[in-house]
Scaffold this active site. Structure first.
Site, PDB file in Angstrom:
ATOM      1  N   TRP A 331       0.828  -1.198   0.000  1.00 16.63           N
ATOM      2  CA  TRP A 331       0.000   0.000   0.000  1.00 16.63           C
ATOM      3  C   TRP A 331       0.868   1.256   0.000  1.00 16.63           C
ATOM      4  O   TRP A 331       0.396   2.330   0.323  1.00 16.63           O
ATOM      5  CB  TRP A 331      -0.921   0.013   1.218  1.00 16.63           C
ATOM      6  CG  TRP A 331      -2.070  -0.947   1.113  1.00 16.63           C
ATOM      7  CD1 TRP A 331      -3.365  -0.644   0.799  1.00 16.63           C
ATOM      8  CD2 TRP A 331      -2.039  -2.356   1.348  1.00 16.63           C
ATOM      9  NE1 TRP A 331      -4.136  -1.787   0.802  1.00 16.63           N
ATOM     10  CE2 TRP A 331      -3.347  -2.852   1.129  1.00 16.63           C
ATOM     11  CE3 TRP A 331      -1.041  -3.266   1.687  1.00 16.63           C
ATOM     12  CZ2 TRP A 331      -3.683  -4.194   1.270  1.00 16.63           C
ATOM     13  CZ3 TRP A 331      -1.375  -4.601   1.822  1.00 16.63           C
ATOM     14  CH2 TRP A 331      -2.677  -5.053   1.617  1.00 16.63           C
ATOM     15  N   CYS A 367      -6.665  -5.223  -1.664  1.00 14.95           N
ATOM     16  CA  CYS A 367      -7.809  -6.041  -1.251  1.00 14.95           C
ATOM     17  C   CYS A 367      -8.569  -6.674  -2.404  1.00 14.95           C
ATOM     18  O   CYS A 367      -8.959  -7.841  -2.332  1.00 14.95           O
ATOM     19  CB  CYS A 367      -8.740  -5.238  -0.354  1.00 14.95           C
ATOM     20  SG  CYS A 367      -9.619  -3.883  -1.165  1.00 14.95           S
ATOM     21  N   HIS A 426     -13.676  -1.845   0.943  1.00 10.66           N
ATOM     22  CA  HIS A 426     -12.839  -3.006   1.196  1.00 10.66           C
ATOM     23  C   HIS A 426     -13.515  -4.213   0.560  1.00 10.66           C
ATOM     24  O   HIS A 426     -14.741  -4.353   0.607  1.00 10.66           O
ATOM     25  CB  HIS A 426     -12.651  -3.239   2.701  1.00 10.66           C
ATOM     26  CG  HIS A 426     -11.781  -4.418   3.012  1.00 10.66           C
ATOM     27  ND1 HIS A 426     -10.570  -4.630   2.390  1.00 10.66           N
ATOM     28  CD2 HIS A 426     -11.962  -5.474   3.848  1.00 10.66           C
ATOM     29  CE1 HIS A 426     -10.034  -5.752   2.845  1.00 10.66           C
ATOM     30  NE2 HIS A 426     -10.867  -6.288   3.723  1.00 10.66           N
ATOM     31  N   ASP A 449     -11.780 -13.352   4.434  1.00  9.15           N
ATOM     32  CA  ASP A 449     -10.986 -12.217   3.966  1.00  9.15           C
ATOM     33  C   ASP A 449      -9.517 -12.617   3.920  1.00  9.15           C
ATOM     34  O   ASP A 449      -8.923 -12.966   4.940  1.00  9.15           O
ATOM     35  CB  ASP A 449     -11.181 -11.029   4.909  1.00  9.15           C
ATOM     36  CG  ASP A 449     -10.662  -9.720   4.325  1.00  9.15           C
ATOM     37  OD1 ASP A 449      -9.934  -9.776   3.317  1.00  9.15           O
ATOM     38  OD2 ASP A 449     -10.983  -8.656   4.881  1.00  9.15           O
ATOM     39  N   ASN A 489     -20.798  -2.715  10.794  1.00 14.51           N
ATOM     40  CA  ASN A 489     -21.871  -2.173  11.642  1.00 14.51           C
ATOM     41  C   ASN A 489     -21.381  -1.538  12.930  1.00 14.51           C
ATOM     42  O   ASN A 489     -22.149  -1.381  13.882  1.00 14.51           O
ATOM     43  CB  ASN A 489     -22.888  -3.268  11.981  1.00 14.51           C
ATOM     44  CG  ASN A 489     -24.274  -2.702  12.217  1.00 14.51           C
ATOM     45  OD1 ASN A 489     -24.537  -1.529  11.952  1.00 14.51           O
ATOM     46  ND2 ASN A 489     -25.174  -3.527  12.732  1.00 14.51           N
ATOM     47  N   ASP A 491     -20.350   1.566  15.331  1.00 10.46           N
ATOM     48  CA  ASP A 491     -20.638   3.006  15.422  1.00 10.46           C
ATOM     49  C   ASP A 491     -19.323   3.769  15.474  1.00 10.46           C
ATOM     50  O   ASP A 491     -18.307   3.267  15.979  1.00 10.46           O
ATOM     51  CB  ASP A 491     -21.450   3.318  16.678  1.00 10.46           C
ATOM     52  CG  ASP A 491     -22.898   2.891  16.543  1.00 10.46           C
ATOM     53  OD1 ASP A 491     -23.306   2.502  15.431  1.00 10.46           O
ATOM     54  OD2 ASP A 491     -23.631   2.939  17.555  1.00 10.46           O
ATOM     55  N   GLU A 538     -30.549   0.502   8.890  1.00 13.18           N
ATOM     56  CA  GLU A 538     -29.914   1.461   9.794  1.00 13.18           C
ATOM     57  C   GLU A 538     -30.960   2.173  10.653  1.00 13.18           C
ATOM     58  O   GLU A 538     -31.973   2.669  10.151  1.00 13.18           O
ATOM     59  CB  GLU A 538     -29.139   2.507   8.992  1.00 13.18           C
ATOM     60  CG  GLU A 538     -27.869   1.983   8.344  1.00 13.18           C
ATOM     61  CD  GLU A 538     -26.710   1.850   9.309  1.00 13.18           C
ATOM     62  OE1 GLU A 538     -26.934   1.898  10.536  1.00 13.18           O
ATOM     63  OE2 GLU A 538     -25.575   1.693   8.849  1.00 13.18           O
ATOM     64  N   GLU A 543     -31.449  -3.376  14.391  1.00  9.26           N
ATOM     65  CA  GLU A 543     -30.044  -3.000  14.155  1.00  9.26           C
ATOM     66  C   GLU A 543     -29.390  -2.520  15.440  1.00  9.26           C
ATOM     67  O   GLU A 543     -28.238  -2.872  15.741  1.00  9.26           O
ATOM     68  CB  GLU A 543     -29.989  -1.921  13.064  1.00  9.26           C
ATOM     69  CG  GLU A 543     -28.581  -1.595  12.577  1.00  9.26           C
ATOM     70  CD  GLU A 543     -28.014  -0.351  13.228  1.00  9.26           C
ATOM     71  OE1 GLU A 543     -26.795  -0.123  13.135  1.00  9.26           O
ATOM     72  OE2 GLU A 543     -28.799   0.386  13.866  1.00  9.26           O
ATOM     73  N   TYR A 612      -6.949   4.377   0.188  1.00 10.34           N
ATOM     74  CA  TYR A 612      -8.312   3.854   0.266  1.00 10.34           C
ATOM     75  C   TYR A 612      -8.546   3.044   1.543  1.00 10.34           C
ATOM     76  O   TYR A 612      -9.667   2.766   1.923  1.00 10.34           O
ATOM     77  CB  TYR A 612      -8.636   3.010  -0.969  1.00 10.34           C
ATOM     78  CG  TYR A 612      -8.170   1.572  -0.900  1.00 10.34           C
ATOM     79  CD1 TYR A 612      -9.017   0.556  -0.494  1.00 10.34           C
ATOM     80  CD2 TYR A 612      -6.868   1.229  -1.244  1.00 10.34           C
ATOM     81  CE1 TYR A 612      -8.594  -0.745  -0.420  1.00 10.34           C
ATOM     82  CE2 TYR A 612      -6.431  -0.066  -1.185  1.00 10.34           C
ATOM     83  CZ  TYR A 612      -7.305  -1.055  -0.776  1.00 10.34           C
ATOM     84  OH  TYR A 612      -6.868  -2.352  -0.706  1.00 10.34           O
TER      85      TYR A 612
END
Length: 780
Positions: A331, A367, A426, A449, A489, A491, A538, A543, A612
């Protein structure tokens, strides 16, 4: 909190995340032992004259589909040496020791075995089959088989030390009736000295490369063993209901197992870009490379029957971070000793280069490249898989399950504490399987991943994590569910340092991450939004329950104890597809007063060049904006970043982050907003010329216009089309400001049907420039 994910810290990488540095390159060689030539004795010489079919000279040359995956074959004993009779009549023929002359695996690419097992797309004529399904083979014997007296069984062996107890040495008996869920064989046809066997395998069989031997025994003879020169490749079977990778939808099987091209999405949530990727799982040499990867991983062959194990190992071996795997992540922006990640548009060259170099990691990947290669390997092995892009993707470095932003007493960011980041996008993978190791309801899509971010049980890997568990916030279920949950998800929590050095929570963004989660639609090139699979709507009660459930297992379980009130909001909007490379960047800041009282604030704005991955390079513009609002007033502020200020500052992806912060004078409410955007690059235009027919030369014109008023240096095109032409580079050199380049490619299609010609452009000043043309190739 599950203890399987460890955090690696340190800030040595540029444009990256903590703790990941390129590994030392090594050269791995796997050699195959030769077979000794057997001497022929006088008795065998006579026996070969009497029965030439079973005493054919065996060619010691291997016909394995790969010369880099070692298969230990059983030793072939000398056949029995019968006494020399003067006349061979029917009785003597019946008393003759039974032996195998030859084995035909019926492995033709267009034969019944390959077609029924959905493996006819793989190149070559090896026997490639899927577990849990019958296949046929033919044996030629030295005399007719007598079912009453003769005995016969098959031996399949995989791995260096095959053992019956480990399922890597399989003894297949001859039976009268085939039953499901076990290894067995039945004679279904007999014609003279030839018999045809139907062989059944269980849906839990170990996948990989098997060597085959046939052992025969007659009442008055010793056992003889014949080793086949051909090997068998066993794959997972999404068409078999008993296989844990079973996918009950033919259209989805065609997309997620059989489709060799796809789309990978990138950019920002408001400027979603798409690029075509050639997975090429059926291309010549790719199955061989995937089997080599399994061997290279050092996973015991006995563990290859469980797709959870296989996916976890693939996740680790695709990156070269700590196990000399397929791809080195980079990167830094400096790719001078390799290939820029943005230049790749196919997995084929990467996997073949890794295989032919005996496991030397390939330079370089990011990625989307890691994801594209992972899709190829999983589909090749028979596991349904797809590439998935998450926009505004959080990287939680301290297992808090929140994305934390720290400010000092003057509301200036504290850079050394802000190790959490939010990537513009990503790319990872979903793969499909049952999860008998988890509570019911957690099968189906699993997130995996291969991009090296954080370690899991000491190795850079991630998943498989149940998408259903992520949706519900059940982060205590393996593997690596907390990390993926935070990506989609978490915060965004803003903290301010007090005079005494402690931090207090001053603001939270509940909709900051996990937007427009995207994958290619089934059966078309459209984008499918699958956000609903990963998170509830959302702001909904479901949620919020999922977020608070997950946070209880994080390192900051009390973060939601203090609700915050707010009556002034700030957001950033862009017009259309957003700013374009080479022009001034224009954004709109919308400030709303939702109270019945006037409000006044000063917004501190700064824009920084950003990788990114969410790591900031440097700030290129700062200013303060004074805002006065009447009761219930909305005000729009035009914000401009001139081309001259960013033209020499950009890095890969041309991404920037605008940070706004301030405090409302009357209420002391904190305002905070971070918006990422990219400067859109032009597409390559590809125009096919002439009729597309197998074996007939055709051409395609590739057109590019430089959007910048400055010269692009060392421009290189990469062009590839599965079934059209092999991937290759075209060095163009320098391209002047606003100049147009036209490149004409000549090629001869080799495969009929719908094909895609893919091209990309790479140079230091401009990346993510690519194009695709759909070409329908007619048969001759």
């Amino acid at each position: 909190m599950p203890g399987e994910r460890l955090t690696v810290r340190g800030m040595s990488d540029v444009g990256r995340f903590p703790g990941v540095a390129p590994p030392t390159r090594v050269h791995v060689s796997i050699h195959k032992e030769g077979e000794k030539k057997q001497e022929e004795g006088a008795c065998r010489h006579w026996f070969r004259k009497m029965c030439p079919c079973c005493c054919k000279r065996q060619n010691s040359a291997s016909h394995d589909i790969t010369d880099r995956v070692e298969v230990i074959k059983p030793v072939v004993p000398e056949p029995a040496k019968p006494p020399k009779p003067e006349i061979v009549d029917g009785k003597e023929m019946e008393d003759m020791a039974l032996s195998v002359c030859s084995v035909d695996l019926l492995s033709s690419k267009m034969g019944q075995n390959r077609r029924e097992h959905h493996t006819d797309l793989y190149e070559g004529d090896e026997l490639i089959i899927r577990r849990g399904q019958t296949f046929q083979m033919e044996l030629e014997l030295n005399r007719p088989f007598n079912a009453d007296n003769d005995k016969l069984h098959l031996d399949l062996k995989t791995g260096a030390l095959p053992l019956v107890s480990k399922g890597t040495h399989v003894i297949i008996p001859l039976v009268d009736h085939l039953e499901d869920k076990r290894w067995e064989a039945k004679i279904v046809e007999q014609n003279g000295n030839k018999i045809k066997l139907s062989v059944n395998s269980p849906a839990s069989a170990v996948i990989g490369l098997y060597g085959l031997a046939v052992t025969t025994r007659s009442p008055k003879g010793e056992a003889t063993t014949h080793s086949s020169n051909e090997n068998i490749v066993m794959l997972f079977n999404p068409w078999c209901k008993e296989d844990t990778v079973f996918l009950d939808d033919e259209d989805e099987r065609k997309e997620y197992v059989l489709n060799d091209t796809g789309r990978i999405y990138y950019g920002t949530e408001k400027q979603i870009g798409a690029r075509t990727w050639n997975f090429g799982q059926f291309h010549e040499g790719i199955l061989e490379a995937c089997l080599f990867i399994l061997e290279k991983s050092d996973m015991p062959p006995s563990g290859r029957g469980d797709p959870v194990n296989v996916v976890r190992v693939v996740s680790a071996i695709i990156n070269a971070q700590d196990d000399f795997g397929v791809l080195i992540g980079n990167w830094s922006g400096d790719y001078s000793d390799g290939i820029s990640p943005a230049a790749w548009s196919s997995s084929v060259d990467i996997l073949r280069k890794y295989h032919t170099s005996n496991g030397t990691p390939v330079s370089y990947g990011q990625c989307w490249v890691f994801s594209g290669v992972t899709t190829t390997v999983l589909r090749c092995l028979g596991i349904p898989a797809r590439s998935v892009t998450n926009f505004q993707s959080a990287h939680d470095t301290d297992v808090s399950l929140t994305t934390d932003v720290y400010f000092d007493e003057n509301m200036e960011p504290i850079d050394y504490l802000n190790s959490d980041s939010v990537w513009n996008f990503h790319v990872w993978n979903d793969c499909w399987m049952a999860r008998p190791d988890l509570p019911s309801g957690n099968g189906g899509w699993q997130a995996v991943d291969s991009t090296p971010q954080e370690t899991s049980q000491g190795t850079f890997r991630c998943g498989p994590a149940s998408v259903n568990a992520i949706l519900a916030g059940q982060v205590y279920l393996k593997h690596d569910t907390p990390f993926v949950f935070a990506e989609v998800n978490s915060d965004k929590i803003y903290w301010q340092r007090e005079i005494n050095g402690t931090f207090s929570q001053i603001f939270s963004e509940k909709k900051a991450v996990g937007h427009c989660i995207s994958t290619k639609a089934v059966g078309s090139d459209e984008r499918a939004d699958i956000t609903h699979l990963y998170k509830h709507q959302e702001g909904s009660e479901e949620e919020r329950i999922a977020v608070e459930t997950a946070s209880r297992y994080g390192s900051k379980p009390d973060v939601y104890s203090t609700p915050l009130a707010e009556d002034v909001s700030v957001e950033v909007k862009m017009e259309g597809e957003g700013p374009r490379m080479g022009a001034d960047a224009l954004l709109s800041i919308l400030v709303k007063n939702q109270s019945s009282q006037p409000r006044k604030t000063t917004l501190h704005s700064q824009v920084a060049v950003m990788y990114y991955t969410g790591v900031l390079k440097e700030t290129i513009k700062k200013e303060q904006l004074s805002v006065e609002l009447l009761p219930n007033e909305e005000k729009t502020i035009e914000w401009v970043l001139p081309f001259q200020q960013y033209k020499d500052q950009l890095v890969d992806q041309a991404a920037l982050m605008l940070t706004l912060s301030g405090r409302v004078n009357e209420t002391q409410q904190v305002l905070a907003n971070q918006t990422t955007f990219r400067l859109r690059t032009p597409d390559l235009t590809i125009m096919p010329l002439g009729e597309a027919v197998v074996g007939k030369e055709m051409a395609a014109k590739i057109i590019f216009t430089n959007p910048l008023p400055q010269t692009l240096k060392d421009v290189v095109f990469r062009v590839e089309g599965l079934g059209l032409q092999k991937g290759h580079e075209v060095v163009v050199g320098d391209v002047g400001g606003h100049s147009t380049v036209t490149l004409t490619e000549h090629f001869i299609p080799t495969q009929p049907g719908p094909r895609k010609l893919v091209a990309s452009l790479d140079c230091k000043q401009l990346t993510q420039v690519h194009g695709v043309a759909d070409i329908i190739v007619l048969d001759q």
